[in-house]
Design a protein around this motif. Structure first.
Motif, PDB file in Angstrom:
ATOM      1  N   ILE A  69     -28.017  90.800-100.649  1.00  0.00           N
ATOM      2  CA  ILE A  69     -29.265  91.192-100.007  1.00  0.00           C
ATOM      3  C   ILE A  69     -29.994  89.804 -99.636  1.00  0.00           C
ATOM      4  O   ILE A  69     -30.536  89.905 -98.182  1.00  0.00           O
ATOM      5  CB  ILE A  69     -29.992  91.912-100.903  1.00  0.00           C
ATOM      6  CG1 ILE A  69     -29.688  93.368-101.150  1.00  0.00           C
ATOM      7  CG2 ILE A  69     -31.579  91.866-100.421  1.00  0.00           C
ATOM      8  CD1 ILE A  69     -30.394  94.112-102.317  1.00  0.00           C
ATOM      9  N   LEU A  98     -24.261  97.753 -96.560  1.00  0.00           N
ATOM     10  CA  LEU A  98     -25.136  97.322 -97.544  1.00  0.00           C
ATOM     11  C   LEU A  98     -26.415  98.212 -97.267  1.00  0.00           C
ATOM     12  O   LEU A  98     -27.169  98.737 -98.319  1.00  0.00           O
ATOM     13  CB  LEU A  98     -25.630  95.891 -97.176  1.00  0.00           C
ATOM     14  CG  LEU A  98     -26.890  95.307 -97.779  1.00  0.00           C
ATOM     15  CD1 LEU A  98     -26.672  95.075 -99.438  1.00  0.00           C
ATOM     16  CD2 LEU A  98     -27.307  93.909 -97.108  1.00  0.00           C
ATOM     17  N   ALA A  99     -26.516  98.902 -95.976  1.00  0.00           N
ATOM     18  CA  ALA A  99     -27.591  99.809 -95.800  1.00  0.00           C
ATOM     19  C   ALA A  99     -27.223 101.235 -96.696  1.00  0.00           C
ATOM     20  O   ALA A  99     -28.362 101.600 -96.891  1.00  0.00           O
ATOM     21  CB  ALA A  99     -27.684  99.929 -94.260  1.00  0.00           C
ATOM     22  N   HIS A 126     -31.847  96.594 -93.021  1.00  0.00           N
ATOM     23  CA  HIS A 126     -30.382  96.745 -93.054  1.00  0.00           C
ATOM     24  C   HIS A 126     -29.569  97.236 -92.044  1.00  0.00           C
ATOM     25  O   HIS A 126     -28.673  96.919 -91.361  1.00  0.00           O
ATOM     26  CB  HIS A 126     -29.694  96.985 -94.333  1.00  0.00           C
ATOM     27  CG  HIS A 126     -30.281  96.011 -95.438  1.00  0.00           C
ATOM     28  ND1 HIS A 126     -30.407  96.404 -96.879  1.00  0.00           N
ATOM     29  CD2 HIS A 126     -30.656  94.666 -95.246  1.00  0.00           C
ATOM     30  CE1 HIS A 126     -31.128  95.167 -97.517  1.00  0.00           C
ATOM     31  NE2 HIS A 126     -31.047  94.166 -96.516  1.00  0.00           N
ATOM     32  N   SER A 160     -25.004  93.264-110.784  1.00  0.00           N
ATOM     33  CA  SER A 160     -26.296  93.286-109.864  1.00  0.00           C
ATOM     34  C   SER A 160     -26.736  91.731-109.185  1.00  0.00           C
ATOM     35  O   SER A 160     -27.134  91.763-108.247  1.00  0.00           O
ATOM     36  CB  SER A 160     -27.514  93.604-111.058  1.00  0.00           C
ATOM     37  OG  SER A 160     -27.409  92.712-111.930  1.00  0.00           O
ATOM     38  N   ILE A 193     -26.070 101.247 -99.574  1.00  0.00           N
ATOM     39  CA  ILE A 193     -26.539 101.189-100.955  1.00  0.00           C
ATOM     40  C   ILE A 193     -27.834 100.861-101.017  1.00  0.00           C
ATOM     41  O   ILE A 193     -28.605 101.526-102.047  1.00  0.00           O
ATOM     42  CB  ILE A 193     -25.867  99.702-101.466  1.00  0.00           C
ATOM     43  CG1 ILE A 193     -24.360  99.956-101.336  1.00  0.00           C
ATOM     44  CG2 ILE A 193     -26.494  99.291-102.733  1.00  0.00           C
ATOM     45  CD1 ILE A 193     -23.330  98.665-101.550  1.00  0.00           C
ATOM     46  N   THR A 194     -28.507 100.287-100.096  1.00  0.00           N
ATOM     47  CA  THR A 194     -30.115  99.825-100.485  1.00  0.00           C
ATOM     48  C   THR A 194     -31.023 100.957 -99.661  1.00  0.00           C
ATOM     49  O   THR A 194     -32.092 100.989-100.161  1.00  0.00           O
ATOM     50  CB  THR A 194     -30.358  98.480 -99.838  1.00  0.00           C
ATOM     51  OG1 THR A 194     -30.245  98.453 -98.554  1.00  0.00           O
ATOM     52  CG2 THR A 194     -29.399  97.429-100.325  1.00  0.00           C
ATOM     53  N   TYR A 222     -20.280  94.087-106.679  1.00  0.00           N
ATOM     54  CA  TYR A 222     -21.362  95.144-107.082  1.00  0.00           C
ATOM     55  C   TYR A 222     -20.763  96.426-107.256  1.00  0.00           C
ATOM     56  O   TYR A 222     -20.990  97.021-108.266  1.00  0.00           O
ATOM     57  CB  TYR A 222     -22.357  95.132-106.040  1.00  0.00           C
ATOM     58  CG  TYR A 222     -23.345  96.200-106.231  1.00  0.00           C
ATOM     59  CD1 TYR A 222     -24.145  96.345-107.303  1.00  0.00           C
ATOM     60  CD2 TYR A 222     -23.486  97.496-105.504  1.00  0.00           C
ATOM     61  CE1 TYR A 222     -25.145  97.144-107.794  1.00  0.00           C
ATOM     62  CE2 TYR A 222     -24.217  98.586-105.729  1.00  0.00           C
ATOM     63  CZ  TYR A 222     -25.138  98.217-106.832  1.00  0.00           C
ATOM     64  OH  TYR A 222     -25.974  99.623-107.248  1.00  0.00           O
ATOM     65  N   LEU A 269     -25.228  91.787-105.790  1.00  0.00           N
ATOM     66  CA  LEU A 269     -25.953  92.665-104.936  1.00  0.00           C
ATOM     67  C   LEU A 269     -26.982  91.925-104.341  1.00  0.00           C
ATOM     68  O   LEU A 269     -27.391  91.874-103.208  1.00  0.00           O
ATOM     69  CB  LEU A 269     -26.499  94.044-105.592  1.00  0.00           C
ATOM     70  CG  LEU A 269     -27.294  95.050-104.635  1.00  0.00           C
ATOM     71  CD1 LEU A 269     -26.210  95.362-103.266  1.00  0.00           C
ATOM     72  CD2 LEU A 269     -27.664  96.044-105.345  1.00  0.00           C
ATOM     73  N   GLN A 270     -27.585  91.281-105.270  1.00  0.00           N
ATOM     74  CA  GLN A 270     -29.052  90.531-104.866  1.00  0.00           C
ATOM     75  C   GLN A 270     -28.484  89.307-103.906  1.00  0.00           C
ATOM     76  O   GLN A 270     -29.470  88.910-103.106  1.00  0.00           O
ATOM     77  CB  GLN A 270     -29.869  90.002-106.186  1.00  0.00           C
ATOM     78  CG  GLN A 270     -30.425  91.017-107.245  1.00  0.00           C
ATOM     79  CD  GLN A 270     -31.157  91.882-106.252  1.00  0.00           C
ATOM     80  OE1 GLN A 270     -32.249  91.439-105.548  1.00  0.00           O
ATOM     81  NE2 GLN A 270     -30.950  93.165-106.269  1.00  0.00           N
ATOM     82  N   ARG A 326     -32.458 100.357 -96.773  1.00  0.00           N
ATOM     83  CA  ARG A 326     -33.412  99.689 -96.381  1.00  0.00           C
ATOM     84  C   ARG A 326     -33.144  99.802 -94.893  1.00  0.00           C
ATOM     85  O   ARG A 326     -32.164  99.455 -94.055  1.00  0.00           O
ATOM     86  CB  ARG A 326     -33.414  98.427 -96.843  1.00  0.00           C
ATOM     87  CG  ARG A 326     -33.725  98.103 -98.130  1.00  0.00           C
ATOM     88  CD  ARG A 326     -33.928  96.385 -98.562  1.00  0.00           C
ATOM     89  NE  ARG A 326     -34.035  96.428-100.112  1.00  0.00           N
ATOM     90  CZ  ARG A 326     -34.396  95.236-100.552  1.00  0.00           C
ATOM     91  NH1 ARG A 326     -34.055  94.068 -99.796  1.00  0.00           N
ATOM     92  NH2 ARG A 326     -34.303  94.950-101.790  1.00  0.00           N
TER      93      ARG A 326
END
Length: 220
Positions: free
Chosen positions: A52, A92-93, A101, A45, A95-96, A39, A48-49, A98
């Motif tokens: 996730i 990952l956190a 994460h 993309s 990037i997102t 990614y 990345l999915q 969220r």
């Protein structure tokens, strides 16, 4: 859903029961890191999915262990090698953004290793080296995501401890994959049995990654 690996999920069941197994989370870390690299470097993309989804699968397992066996049991499972799971989940956190994460990443921030670094306490003897260097890298990424200065300090203190007590001139530090007593390296040189099986390359690689990430923050 979300599981992506070449080994059966039963290996993770054994990990969670603290039964002998090598080393499912170590492998999942490599899968997750590869997806994030796809990614961030190639702009995929889809990768990345998939990352996730795999993180959600891991998070579901973590939450189930916490609800059925408790936090103390969860920390005990981390006495087995689990790669840089905190490191990759903090990436990952970042990037997102969220919160889940962040939560799942923090559950791989091994406290019995990181906490002593705050007070320069040396507990490295007999620790498995390549289990723990990635945790320090993950602590640094936690600082980058959350701004918590203590986690950068933990990474700095660990690197200073390792470099001043157990590191060869070549950058390696392990012997038979573990760290020995502080400031005692001479007996590891020379003929077998002691003069072999040291400086595991993955430990050296991960150790070099730590100052690479520290330098932009410290300029030291």
């Amino acid at each position: 859903g979300g599981y992506l690996s070449a080994f059966p999920e039963s290996l993770l069941d054994r990990f969670e029961r603290i039964e002998p197994v090598w080393a499912p989370y170590y492998t999942l870390h490599k899968v997750l890191q590869g997806l994030l690299d796809q990614y961030t470097i190639a702009g995929s993309s889809l990768a990345l999915q998939l990352a996730i989804g795999l993180a959600a699968y891991v998070g579901g397992r973590l939450e189930r262990v916490l609800s059925t066996s408790g936090l103390t049991h969860h920390w005990a499972t981390l006495n087995m090698e689990y790669g840089g799971m905190n490191d990759v989940l903090w990436q990952l956190a970042a990037i997102t953004g969220r919160p889940e994460h962040r939560r799942w990443a923090s559950l791989f921030d091994k406290p019995c290793f990181l906490s002593p670094q705050a007070t320069h306490e040396d507990r490295l003897s007999k620790m498995h080296a390549n289990t723990h260097v990635p945790i320090a890298i993950g602590a640094l990424h936690r600082h980058e995501v959350t701004g918590e200065p203590v986690f950068r300090l933990l990474a700095e203190n660990f690197l200073d401890l390792l470099n001043t007590t157990r590191t060869f001139a070549t950058g390696g530090s392990s012997h038979h994959e573990n760290w020995g007593s502080p400031n005692k390296l001479g007996h590891l040189l020379g003929p077998p049995p002691f003069g072999t099986v040291h400086q595991e390359s993955c430990v050296t690689h991960n150790t070099l990654r730590l100052p690479l990430h520290l330098f932009p923050a410290t300029r030291q």
